[in-house]
Design a protein around this motif. Structure first.
Motif, PDB file in Angstrom:
ATOM      1  N   GLN A 151       3.547  11.810  -9.798  1.00  0.00           N
ATOM      2  CA  GLN A 151       3.772  10.688  -8.884  1.00  0.00           C
ATOM      3  C   GLN A 151       3.541  11.130  -7.445  1.00  0.00           C
ATOM      4  O   GLN A 151       4.046  12.168  -7.011  1.00  0.00           O
ATOM      5  CB  GLN A 151       5.203  10.166  -9.039  1.00  0.00           C
ATOM      6  N   SER A 209       6.918   4.067  -5.340  1.00  0.00           N
ATOM      7  CA  SER A 209       5.693   4.601  -5.921  1.00  0.00           C
ATOM      8  C   SER A 209       5.461   4.044  -7.317  1.00  0.00           C
ATOM      9  O   SER A 209       4.320   3.762  -7.701  1.00  0.00           O
ATOM     10  CB  SER A 209       5.764   6.131  -5.982  1.00  0.00           C
ATOM     11  N   ASP A 256       2.163   2.068  -8.420  1.00  0.00           N
ATOM     12  CA  ASP A 256       1.330   2.579  -9.503  1.00  0.00           C
ATOM     13  C   ASP A 256       1.240   1.601 -10.668  1.00  0.00           C
ATOM     14  O   ASP A 256       0.207   1.552 -11.366  1.00  0.00           O
ATOM     15  CB  ASP A 256       1.861   3.928  -9.976  1.00  0.00           C
ATOM     16  N   GLU A 280      -1.495  -0.749  -9.689  1.00  0.00           N
ATOM     17  CA  GLU A 280      -2.817  -0.144  -9.852  1.00  0.00           C
ATOM     18  C   GLU A 280      -3.208  -0.053 -11.322  1.00  0.00           C
ATOM     19  O   GLU A 280      -4.363  -0.299 -11.693  1.00  0.00           O
ATOM     20  CB  GLU A 280      -2.835   1.245  -9.214  1.00  0.00           C
TER      21      GLU A 280
END
Length: 308
Positions: free
Chosen positions: A120, A182, A186, A189
């Motif tokens: 991460q 995060s 993510d 994404e």
């Protein structure tokens, strides 16, 4: 002569249900002033946007902060699809948009990629130091912050609600250093879209959960003595998952002076059968924590002595 520190010697934990909109340091300072505590710190920062469990260590409890910081944590957060921000949460500026909204099936299909050990990249707006400076200070000055990925552990991640097409609600259990911002970024994404955290709440950290918590306003409405009586938890509360071993008063006195205590010749032996060399033990006497000790070569060797 050294200047005597102001405030009273209050030892223990106060668990605040942090409100949104203030920093963790603000909470520490307000509680310390209200209780007139000589020394205080917190067991893990929460972002200003976030609410939830913020354990505050007072006095001797500050010696146990690392055990809370290293403990597992659980969070609930709302993720907003279609926008990514420079801070990865609702406080930042939108820097990209997408019209794509993932379905429940698509979301569940990618969750396995975020379970167990994962790499991460922390948010640019984080407290991680870059060349001696906090990343968020550099980011606020407009500098590009490039942080390296690091391994973090996610014990579980669960989709718990889809209240509308733009929003998904998750609950996460994770280890030290895992950033929910995060994780939200993510997830976006991985699903071919953008995402950021709109609401974040910490449900537990280490041994502390919502059952221990008091709101900041409620604490400040109590008189000093009442606040200490109602909200103050013993120092050892932070160490609930560490085995305890009772000492005699003589042994406790030795340990408080920094000396090791032999335990193999006493009734402690049965209790120690499950321990391995190097294991940590809470050394107790009369229900009070004497020291955090390490079991080595048939002895308990003090690591952090807790003064009464």
């Amino acid at each position: 002569m050294a200047r005597r520190r102001k405030g009273q010697a209050i030892n223990g934990w106060v668990v605040i249900d942090k409100p949104s909109g203030i920093t963790s340091t603000d909470v520490v300072n307000r509680v310390r002033r209200h209780l007139d505590a000589r020394k205080a710190g917190h067991g893990g920062t929460l972002d200003p946007l976030a609410t939830g469990i913020l354990p505050l260590a007072l006095g001797e409890a500050t010696k146990t902060v690392s055990y809370v910081m290293d403990g597992d944590k659980t969070y609930r957060f709302s993720l907003r699809w279609g926008e990514v921000t420079d801070t990865d949460d609702a406080e930042g500026e939108v820097i990209a948009r997408s019209d794509l909204r993932p379905s429940q099936t698509q979301i569940r299909d990618v969750l396995g990629n975020f379970h167990g050990w994962i790499d991460q990249v922390p948010p640019a707006f984080s407290a991680i130091k870059v060349d001696g400076q906090r990343a968020y200070d550099l980011a606020r000055d407009g500098e590009e912050v490039a942080l390296s990925a690091r391994p973090v552990y996610v014990d579980s991640i669960e989709l718990v609600d889809l209240p509308d097409p733009d929003t998904a609600v998750f609950e996460v259990a994770c280890g030290k250093g895992t950033y929910m911002r995060s994780l939200a970024r993510d997830l976006g994404e991985a699903l071919g879209t953008c995402a950021h955290i709109s609401v974040l709440r910490r449900l537990s950290v280490g041994a502390f959960d919502e059952s221990h918590a008091i709101s900041l306003d409620s604490l400040e409405q109590l008189e000093h003595v009442a606040a200490c009586e109602q909200a103050l938890l013993p120092v050892e509360t932070a160490l609930d998952d560490i085995p305890a071993l009772a000492l005699t008063e003589t042994e406790a006195k030795r340990m408080r002076s920094g000396q090791a205590v032999s335990v193999l010749a006493r009734s402690h032996l049965q209790r120690l059968q499950d321990l391995e060399p190097g294991d940590t033990v809470c050394a107790m006497t009369d229900g009070r924590l004497v020291a955090i000790a390490r079991f080595e070569a048939g002895e308990l060797r003090p690591v952090r002595v807790i003064n009464p």
